[in-house]
Write a protein that holds these residues in place. Structure first.
Motif, PDB file in Angstrom:
ATOM      1  N   VAL A  27       0.828  -1.204   0.000  1.00  0.00           N
ATOM      2  CA  VAL A  27       0.000   0.000   0.000  1.00  0.00           C
ATOM      3  C   VAL A  27       0.871   1.266   0.000  1.00  0.00           C
ATOM      4  O   VAL A  27       0.586   2.232  -0.712  1.00  0.00           O
ATOM      5  CB  VAL A  27      -0.986  -0.022   1.183  1.00  0.00           C
ATOM      6  CG1 VAL A  27      -1.787   1.275   1.260  1.00  0.00           C
ATOM      7  CG2 VAL A  27      -1.930  -1.211   1.044  1.00  0.00           C
ATOM      8  N   GLU A  28       1.968   1.223   0.740  1.00  0.00           N
ATOM      9  CA  GLU A  28       2.897   2.357   0.769  1.00  0.00           C
ATOM     10  C   GLU A  28       3.420   2.690  -0.628  1.00  0.00           C
ATOM     11  O   GLU A  28       3.515   3.842  -1.022  1.00  0.00           O
ATOM     12  CB  GLU A  28       4.096   1.935   1.613  1.00  0.00           C
ATOM     13  CG  GLU A  28       4.589   2.910   2.639  1.00  0.00           C
ATOM     14  CD  GLU A  28       5.572   2.162   3.533  1.00  0.00           C
ATOM     15  OE1 GLU A  28       6.724   1.971   3.086  1.00  0.00           O
ATOM     16  OE2 GLU A  28       5.152   1.715   4.626  1.00  0.00           O
ATOM     17  N   LYS A  29       3.805   1.631  -1.376  1.00  0.00           N
ATOM     18  CA  LYS A  29       4.418   1.835  -2.700  1.00  0.00           C
ATOM     19  C   LYS A  29       3.450   2.438  -3.710  1.00  0.00           C
ATOM     20  O   LYS A  29       3.844   2.875  -4.781  1.00  0.00           O
ATOM     21  CB  LYS A  29       4.959   0.514  -3.250  1.00  0.00           C
ATOM     22  CG  LYS A  29       6.143  -0.011  -2.476  1.00  0.00           C
ATOM     23  CD  LYS A  29       7.377   0.858  -2.698  1.00  0.00           C
ATOM     24  CE  LYS A  29       8.522   0.351  -1.826  1.00  0.00           C
ATOM     25  NZ  LYS A  29       9.743   1.156  -1.988  1.00  0.00           N
ATOM     26  N   ALA A  30       2.173   2.448  -3.373  1.00  0.00           N
ATOM     27  CA  ALA A  30       1.196   3.049  -4.287  1.00  0.00           C
ATOM     28  C   ALA A  30       1.146   4.569  -4.134  1.00  0.00           C
ATOM     29  O   ALA A  30       0.529   5.260  -4.940  1.00  0.00           O
ATOM     30  CB  ALA A  30      -0.178   2.449  -4.052  1.00  0.00           C
ATOM     31  N   CYS A  63      -4.512   1.265  -9.017  1.00  0.00           N
ATOM     32  CA  CYS A  63      -4.992  -0.105  -8.856  1.00  0.00           C
ATOM     33  C   CYS A  63      -4.029  -0.856  -7.948  1.00  0.00           C
ATOM     34  O   CYS A  63      -2.809  -0.775  -8.123  1.00  0.00           O
ATOM     35  CB  CYS A  63      -5.085  -0.813 -10.206  1.00  0.00           C
ATOM     36  SG  CYS A  63      -5.555  -2.558 -10.046  1.00  0.00           S
ATOM     37  N   ILE A  64      -4.585  -1.531  -6.959  1.00  0.00           N
ATOM     38  CA  ILE A  64      -3.761  -2.358  -6.069  1.00  0.00           C
ATOM     39  C   ILE A  64      -4.366  -3.743  -6.076  1.00  0.00           C
ATOM     40  O   ILE A  64      -5.587  -3.891  -5.975  1.00  0.00           O
ATOM     41  CB  ILE A  64      -3.753  -1.795  -4.637  1.00  0.00           C
ATOM     42  CG1 ILE A  64      -3.129  -0.384  -4.639  1.00  0.00           C
ATOM     43  CG2 ILE A  64      -2.989  -2.736  -3.687  1.00  0.00           C
ATOM     44  CD1 ILE A  64      -3.067   0.269  -3.271  1.00  0.00           C
ATOM     45  N   SER A  65      -3.512  -4.750  -6.242  1.00  0.00           N
ATOM     46  CA  SER A  65      -4.080  -6.085  -6.260  1.00  0.00           C
ATOM     47  C   SER A  65      -3.069  -7.156  -5.900  1.00  0.00           C
ATOM     48  O   SER A  65      -1.948  -7.164  -6.389  1.00  0.00           O
ATOM     49  CB  SER A  65      -4.657  -6.357  -7.659  1.00  0.00           C
ATOM     50  OG  SER A  65      -4.682  -7.722  -7.924  1.00  0.00           O
ATOM     51  N   ARG A  85      -2.933   6.352 -12.648  1.00  0.00           N
ATOM     52  CA  ARG A  85      -1.609   6.902 -12.336  1.00  0.00           C
ATOM     53  C   ARG A  85      -0.583   5.817 -12.046  1.00  0.00           C
ATOM     54  O   ARG A  85       0.545   5.867 -12.556  1.00  0.00           O
ATOM     55  CB  ARG A  85      -1.734   7.852 -11.137  1.00  0.00           C
ATOM     56  CG  ARG A  85      -0.504   8.694 -10.886  1.00  0.00           C
ATOM     57  CD  ARG A  85      -0.748   9.738  -9.808  1.00  0.00           C
ATOM     58  NE  ARG A  85      -0.762   9.163  -8.477  1.00  0.00           N
ATOM     59  CZ  ARG A  85      -1.794   9.220  -7.641  1.00  0.00           C
ATOM     60  NH1 ARG A  85      -2.907   9.849  -7.996  1.00  0.00           N
ATOM     61  NH2 ARG A  85      -1.726   8.674  -6.457  1.00  0.00           N
ATOM     62  N   THR A  86      -0.949   4.846 -11.237  1.00  0.00           N
ATOM     63  CA  THR A  86      -0.018   3.798 -10.813  1.00  0.00           C
ATOM     64  C   THR A  86      -0.781   2.515 -10.535  1.00  0.00           C
ATOM     65  O   THR A  86      -1.938   2.574 -10.114  1.00  0.00           O
ATOM     66  CB  THR A  86       0.630   4.133  -9.443  1.00  0.00           C
ATOM     67  OG1 THR A  86       0.942   5.500  -9.384  1.00  0.00           O
ATOM     68  CG2 THR A  86       1.859   3.298  -9.180  1.00  0.00           C
ATOM     69  N   ALA A  87      -0.128   1.382 -10.717  1.00  0.00           N
ATOM     70  CA  ALA A  87      -0.691   0.126 -10.220  1.00  0.00           C
ATOM     71  C   ALA A  87       0.395  -0.615  -9.452  1.00  0.00           C
ATOM     72  O   ALA A  87       1.552  -0.639  -9.880  1.00  0.00           O
ATOM     73  CB  ALA A  87      -1.204  -0.741 -11.370  1.00  0.00           C
ATOM     74  N   VAL A  88       0.030  -1.166  -8.300  1.00  0.00           N
ATOM     75  CA  VAL A  88       0.954  -2.013  -7.550  1.00  0.00           C
ATOM     76  C   VAL A  88       0.321  -3.397  -7.501  1.00  0.00           C
ATOM     77  O   VAL A  88      -0.782  -3.569  -6.977  1.00  0.00           O
ATOM     78  CB  VAL A  88       1.219  -1.470  -6.131  1.00  0.00           C
ATOM     79  CG1 VAL A  88       2.166  -2.407  -5.374  1.00  0.00           C
ATOM     80  CG2 VAL A  88       1.819  -0.069  -6.213  1.00  0.00           C
ATOM     81  N   LEU A  89       1.014  -4.367  -8.092  1.00  0.00           N
ATOM     82  CA  LEU A  89       0.396  -5.668  -8.336  1.00  0.00           C
ATOM     83  C   LEU A  89       1.298  -6.810  -7.908  1.00  0.00           C
ATOM     84  O   LEU A  89       2.509  -6.783  -8.149  1.00  0.00           O
ATOM     85  CB  LEU A  89       0.093  -5.819  -9.838  1.00  0.00           C
ATOM     86  CG  LEU A  89      -0.633  -4.660 -10.528  1.00  0.00           C
ATOM     87  CD1 LEU A  89      -0.567  -4.814 -12.053  1.00  0.00           C
ATOM     88  CD2 LEU A  89      -2.073  -4.566 -10.061  1.00  0.00           C
ATOM     89  N   ILE A 114       5.200  -5.841  -8.297  1.00  0.00           N
ATOM     90  CA  ILE A 114       5.739  -4.861  -9.241  1.00  0.00           C
ATOM     91  C   ILE A 114       4.918  -3.580  -9.175  1.00  0.00           C
ATOM     92  O   ILE A 114       3.782  -3.581  -8.727  1.00  0.00           O
ATOM     93  CB  ILE A 114       5.727  -5.380 -10.698  1.00  0.00           C
ATOM     94  CG1 ILE A 114       4.302  -5.713 -11.150  1.00  0.00           C
ATOM     95  CG2 ILE A 114       6.602  -6.613 -10.848  1.00  0.00           C
ATOM     96  CD1 ILE A 114       3.836  -4.862 -12.273  1.00  0.00           C
ATOM     97  N   ARG A 115       5.545  -2.490  -9.632  1.00  0.00           N
ATOM     98  CA  ARG A 115       4.810  -1.239  -9.779  1.00  0.00           C
ATOM     99  C   ARG A 115       4.816  -0.842 -11.249  1.00  0.00           C
ATOM    100  O   ARG A 115       5.844  -0.940 -11.923  1.00  0.00           O
ATOM    101  CB  ARG A 115       5.428  -0.131  -8.941  1.00  0.00           C
ATOM    102  CG  ARG A 115       4.633   1.173  -9.105  1.00  0.00           C
ATOM    103  CD  ARG A 115       4.983   2.207  -8.091  1.00  0.00           C
ATOM    104  NE  ARG A 115       6.430   2.365  -8.010  1.00  0.00           N
ATOM    105  CZ  ARG A 115       7.027   3.036  -7.034  1.00  0.00           C
ATOM    106  NH1 ARG A 115       6.327   3.572  -6.061  1.00  0.00           N
ATOM    107  NH2 ARG A 115       8.329   3.165  -7.028  1.00  0.00           N
TER     108      ARG A 115
END
Ligand code: SAM
Length: 285
Positions: A21-24, A97-99, A121-125, A179-180
């Motif tokens: 969550v931080e990396k998002a 998007c976070i998943s 803007r960003t996705a952290v997956l 990954i981001r």
């Protein structure tokens, strides 16, 4: 519902959840899309930092658990749970998007996100490690592949961290990595089917010369048929001695790619080769 089939491995390590969550880099104004929230270990952390979360969960029992978890709390108003299959769902507007992805849908997930508009803007997956490493692979390295090129055509991708199987309950059979992904804005003005069509040919044996891959069975027939369609829609006369093989070889020679290998070609070079073919009226889709 079956644990393996739906990839229901719940993330148990709170530090890992915090880092994801931080990396998002969430902002208080962000609308977040979460795919496969499960019991909500990521969701509750996202809700602390974002304005709104839409969570798409296929398993109604998981959705019920998540509902219970936020019931009566202020976060409840910020969360919308959609019960259903992400692949078929109509996606809402989202900034991030976070998943922790159900691995069965890794490919559809990433390509649906990349074709979504407006751009996020960003996705952290989180993915199965091998898949994640192919997403971030650079040209000239072992895992550089058609998937790497297709994704890096549209986004900057970097590795956030590795996550061992014991951070999940039950532990899955495979290792995972996060990954981001940051979409390129604006996206390159190229038809994905064309780029991917070229990729299918030259990555089929990525260490072979490009010329050899073009000589593989079926390739010339496909290109000739595409060329005839292109010529007729563009009112281009097809000469009697038309020879697709000669035309392809001319493009490869003139562009200097004949003896190159896809294994070493970055997105920019792939785009150059594609545009040389297009200039000659040769299409891949
Ligand atoms: N995000 C949670 C976590 O980190 O603990 C759960 C992760 S679990 C690996 C994947 C979740 O995705 C499960 O809850 C599963 O039911 C759900 N799921 C599987 N396939 C799905 C699909 N096609 N669309 C939406 N959710 C799906």
């Amino acid at each position: 519902f079956n644990t393996e089939r739906f990839g229901q491995h719940i993330l148990k390590n709170p530090q890992t959840a915090d880092t994801i969550v931080e990396k998002a880099n969430l902002r208080p104004t962000d609308k977040v899309l979460e795919v496969g929230p499960g019991t909500g270990n990521l969701t509750v952390r996202i809700l602390e930092k974002a304005k709104h979360v839409t969570a798409i969960e296929m398993d109604p029992r998981m959705a019920a658990e998540l509902t219970k978890r936020v019931q009566g709390k202020p976060e409840q108003k910020k969360l919308e749970i959609m019960i259903g299959d992400f692949v078929k769902a109509t996606l809402p507007y989202f900034d991030v998007c976070i998943s922790n992805t159900p691995y069965q849908i890794s490919s559809p997930l990433i390509f649906r996100l990349l074709s979504h508009r407006p751009l996020f803007r960003t996705a952290v997956l989180m993915f199965q490690r091998e898949f994640a490493l192919r997403l971030v692979a650079r040209p000239g390295t072992e895992l550089w592949s058609r998937l790497s090129a297709n994704v890096q055509l549209y986004a900057k991708v970097d590795l956030v961290m590795h996550v061992g199987k014991n951070n999940f309950r039950p532990p899955p059979k495979v290792e995972s990595s996060v990954i981001r992904l940051v979409p390129l804005d604006p996206p390159p003005p190229v038809a994905f089917e064309e780029f991917d069509g070229l990729g299918r040919i030259i990555f089929s044996r990525r260490n072979k010369h490009i010329h050899a891959n073009f000589m593989a069975k079926g390739v010339m027939e496909m290109l000739e048929s595409n060329w005839r369609t292109w010529a007729s829609t563009n009112n281009v006369m097809i000469e009697d001695d038309f020879d697709i093989k000669k035309k392809v070889e001319e493009v490869l020679d003139e562009s200097g790619f004949t003896e190159q290998r896809a294994a070493k070609m970055g997105v920019d070079e792939l785009l150059k080769l594609l545009s040389a073919f297009h200039d000659a009226g040769i299409h891949f889709a």
